[in-house]
Design an enzyme around this catalytic site. Structure first.
Site, PDB file in Angstrom:
ATOM      1  N   GLY A  20       0.784  -1.233   0.000  1.00  0.00           N
ATOM      2  CA  GLY A  20       0.000   0.000   0.000  1.00  0.00           C
ATOM      3  C   GLY A  20       0.816   1.283   0.000  1.00  0.00           C
ATOM      4  O   GLY A  20       0.292   2.330   0.384  1.00  0.00           O
ATOM      5  N   ASN A  22       1.701   2.971  -2.604  1.00  0.00           N
ATOM      6  CA  ASN A  22       1.025   3.878  -3.550  1.00  0.00           C
ATOM      7  C   ASN A  22      -0.273   4.430  -2.945  1.00  0.00           C
ATOM      8  O   ASN A  22      -0.620   5.582  -3.185  1.00  0.00           O
ATOM      9  CB  ASN A  22       0.723   3.161  -4.870  1.00  0.00           C
ATOM     10  CG  ASN A  22       1.903   3.179  -5.824  1.00  0.00           C
ATOM     11  OD1 ASN A  22       2.266   4.222  -6.371  1.00  0.00           O
ATOM     12  ND2 ASN A  22       2.527   2.014  -6.004  1.00  0.00           N
ATOM     13  N   MET A  95      -4.012  -7.147  -7.062  1.00  0.00           N
ATOM     14  CA  MET A  95      -3.583  -8.324  -7.800  1.00  0.00           C
ATOM     15  C   MET A  95      -4.741  -9.202  -8.272  1.00  0.00           C
ATOM     16  O   MET A  95      -4.560 -10.383  -8.522  1.00  0.00           O
ATOM     17  CB  MET A  95      -2.585  -9.128  -6.942  1.00  0.00           C
ATOM     18  CG  MET A  95      -1.296  -8.360  -6.713  1.00  0.00           C
ATOM     19  SD  MET A  95      -0.614  -7.713  -8.279  1.00  0.00           S
ATOM     20  CE  MET A  95       0.940  -7.036  -7.746  1.00  0.00           C
ATOM     21  N   LYS A  96      -5.922  -8.609  -8.412  1.00  0.00           N
ATOM     22  CA  LYS A  96      -7.059  -9.347  -8.971  1.00  0.00           C
ATOM     23  C   LYS A  96      -7.410  -8.730 -10.312  1.00  0.00           C
ATOM     24  O   LYS A  96      -7.331  -7.505 -10.477  1.00  0.00           O
ATOM     25  CB  LYS A  96      -8.264  -9.248  -8.034  1.00  0.00           C
ATOM     26  CG  LYS A  96      -8.113 -10.083  -6.794  1.00  0.00           C
ATOM     27  CD  LYS A  96      -8.362 -11.540  -7.123  1.00  0.00           C
ATOM     28  CE  LYS A  96      -8.137 -12.429  -5.918  1.00  0.00           C
ATOM     29  NZ  LYS A  96      -8.178 -13.846  -6.254  1.00  0.00           N
ATOM     30  N   LEU A  98     -10.043  -7.548 -12.949  1.00  0.00           N
ATOM     31  CA  LEU A  98     -11.454  -7.132 -12.944  1.00  0.00           C
ATOM     32  C   LEU A  98     -12.140  -7.621 -14.225  1.00  0.00           C
ATOM     33  O   LEU A  98     -11.535  -7.586 -15.303  1.00  0.00           O
ATOM     34  CB  LEU A  98     -11.547  -5.605 -12.852  1.00  0.00           C
ATOM     35  CG  LEU A  98     -10.932  -4.985 -11.583  1.00  0.00           C
ATOM     36  CD1 LEU A  98     -10.841  -3.472 -11.702  1.00  0.00           C
ATOM     37  CD2 LEU A  98     -11.735  -5.378 -10.340  1.00  0.00           C
ATOM     38  N   ASN A 112      -4.750   2.413 -13.422  1.00  0.00           N
ATOM     39  CA  ASN A 112      -3.840   1.444 -12.798  1.00  0.00           C
ATOM     40  C   ASN A 112      -2.410   1.949 -12.921  1.00  0.00           C
ATOM     41  O   ASN A 112      -2.076   2.669 -13.855  1.00  0.00           O
ATOM     42  CB  ASN A 112      -3.951   0.087 -13.511  1.00  0.00           C
ATOM     43  CG  ASN A 112      -3.061  -0.976 -12.877  1.00  0.00           C
ATOM     44  OD1 ASN A 112      -2.959  -1.049 -11.641  1.00  0.00           O
ATOM     45  ND2 ASN A 112      -2.404  -1.783 -13.692  1.00  0.00           N
ATOM     46  N   HIS A 114       1.476   0.459 -13.198  1.00  0.00           N
ATOM     47  CA  HIS A 114       2.156  -0.806 -13.505  1.00  0.00           C
ATOM     48  C   HIS A 114       3.673  -0.576 -13.532  1.00  0.00           C
ATOM     49  O   HIS A 114       4.135   0.410 -14.096  1.00  0.00           O
ATOM     50  CB  HIS A 114       1.662  -1.330 -14.858  1.00  0.00           C
ATOM     51  CG  HIS A 114       2.231  -2.663 -15.214  1.00  0.00           C
ATOM     52  ND1 HIS A 114       1.799  -3.829 -14.626  1.00  0.00           N
ATOM     53  CD2 HIS A 114       3.231  -3.011 -16.060  1.00  0.00           C
ATOM     54  CE1 HIS A 114       2.507  -4.848 -15.118  1.00  0.00           C
ATOM     55  NE2 HIS A 114       3.385  -4.376 -15.991  1.00  0.00           N
TER      56      HIS A 114
HETATM   57  C1  GAR Z   1       3.689  -1.426  -7.320  1.00  0.00           C
HETATM   58  O1  GAR Z   1       5.000  -1.538  -7.796  1.00  0.00           O
HETATM   59  C2  GAR Z   1       2.702  -1.482  -8.462  1.00  0.00           C
HETATM   60  O2  GAR Z   1       3.152  -0.860  -9.629  1.00  0.00           O
HETATM   61  C3  GAR Z   1       2.590  -2.967  -8.673  1.00  0.00           C
HETATM   62  O3  GAR Z   1       2.551  -3.508  -7.377  1.00  0.00           O
HETATM   63  C4  GAR Z   1       3.314  -2.658  -6.506  1.00  0.00           C
HETATM   64  C5  GAR Z   1       2.433  -2.305  -5.336  1.00  0.00           C
HETATM   65  O4  GAR Z   1       3.181  -1.642  -4.358  1.00  0.00           O
HETATM   66  N1  GAR Z   1       1.416  -3.301  -9.433  1.00  0.00           N
HETATM   67  C6  GAR Z   1       1.345  -4.338 -10.247  1.00  0.00           C
HETATM   68  O5  GAR Z   1       2.258  -5.106 -10.432  1.00  0.00           O
HETATM   69  C7  GAR Z   1       0.008  -4.476 -10.936  1.00  0.00           C
HETATM   70  N2  GAR Z   1       0.131  -5.350 -12.057  1.00  0.00           N
HETATM   71  P1  GAR Z   1       2.445  -0.899  -3.170  1.00  0.00           P
HETATM   72  O6  GAR Z   1       1.455  -1.912  -2.565  1.00  0.00           O
HETATM   73  O7  GAR Z   1       3.545  -0.543  -2.206  1.00  0.00           O
HETATM   74  O8  GAR Z   1       1.753   0.285  -3.734  1.00  0.00           O
END
Ligand code: GAR
Length: 194
Positions: A20, A22, A95-96, A98, A112, A114
């Protein structure tokens, strides 16, 4: 830009599965006076997600769904989003996947972040793949969510150099730092005319 007050800000829900960082960063952004968003609801599919603590800290309503059945879970999520009059969804390490139906019902107002320069490295293990392919540059992307994984229209990207000594972990750390700059910037780009 028209001045925004608390009532005019876009009611936003953030979806997380893990740390979390982000989410925390978006909370800090949302609390800025001229931010276009107000985070009203946190959704998680993981009751152990570390990021849930930020909802508690900042008094943001949180809902956890265990996803035994995607269709019925999504129905419950949609009803919660409607109840809270949510206008924007920000996926942040959710990580789900939609469903098409869910995305349609939200009329494309789903963003999103990425950890790669899309369209390169959709899906998981982006940093491992970039290092293994001896790429010199990776980065992160904020994009609209459509029904194909990591394939919606790109809003903004930030490049990050890959060094010879980088491991997936060190690269992930540097890219995550840039994610924290990029997500608010992309939101501003989309909604600064509110
Ligand atoms: C982040 O690096 C985000 O870009 C990635 O998961 C991490 C979450 O970090 N997202 C993905 O890989 C989606 N396909 P956080 O929980 O510290 O924000």
């Amino acid at each position: 830009m028209k001045k925004l007050n608390g009532f005019e800000k876009l009611k936003t829900s953030v979806f997380i599965s893990g740390k979390g960082s982000n989410f925390y960063n978006l909370i800090k952004f949302s609390l800025k006076k001229n931010s276009p968003i107000r985070i009203k609801l946190l959704i998680s599919n993981n009751s152990n997600a570390e990021g849930l603590k930020y909802a508690k800290k900042f008094h943001i309503k949180k809902k956890i769904y265990n996803y035994k059945n995607r269709l019925s879970t999504e129905k419950k999520i949609i009803s919660e989003l409607e109840k809270n009059k949510i206008k924007l969804i920000c996926l942040a390490g959710y990580m789900k996947v939609l469903s098409k139906n869910f995305i349609k019902s939200f009329k494309g107002n789903i963003l999103n972040i990425h950890p790669s320069l899309l369209p390169k490295y959709k899906g998981l293990n982006t940093h491992e793949r970039a290092i293994k392919n001896k790429d010199k540059i990776s980065g992160c992307t904020v994009h609209f969510v459509n029904s194909k994984i990591d394939s919606g229209k790109i809003i903004m990207q930030k490049k990050v150099r890959i060094f010879k000594k980088d491991t997936p972990k060190s690269l992930a750390k540097r890219i995550l730092k840039q994610e924290h700059n990029l997500y608010p910037k992309a939101i501003r780009k989309l909604f600064s005319n509110l």
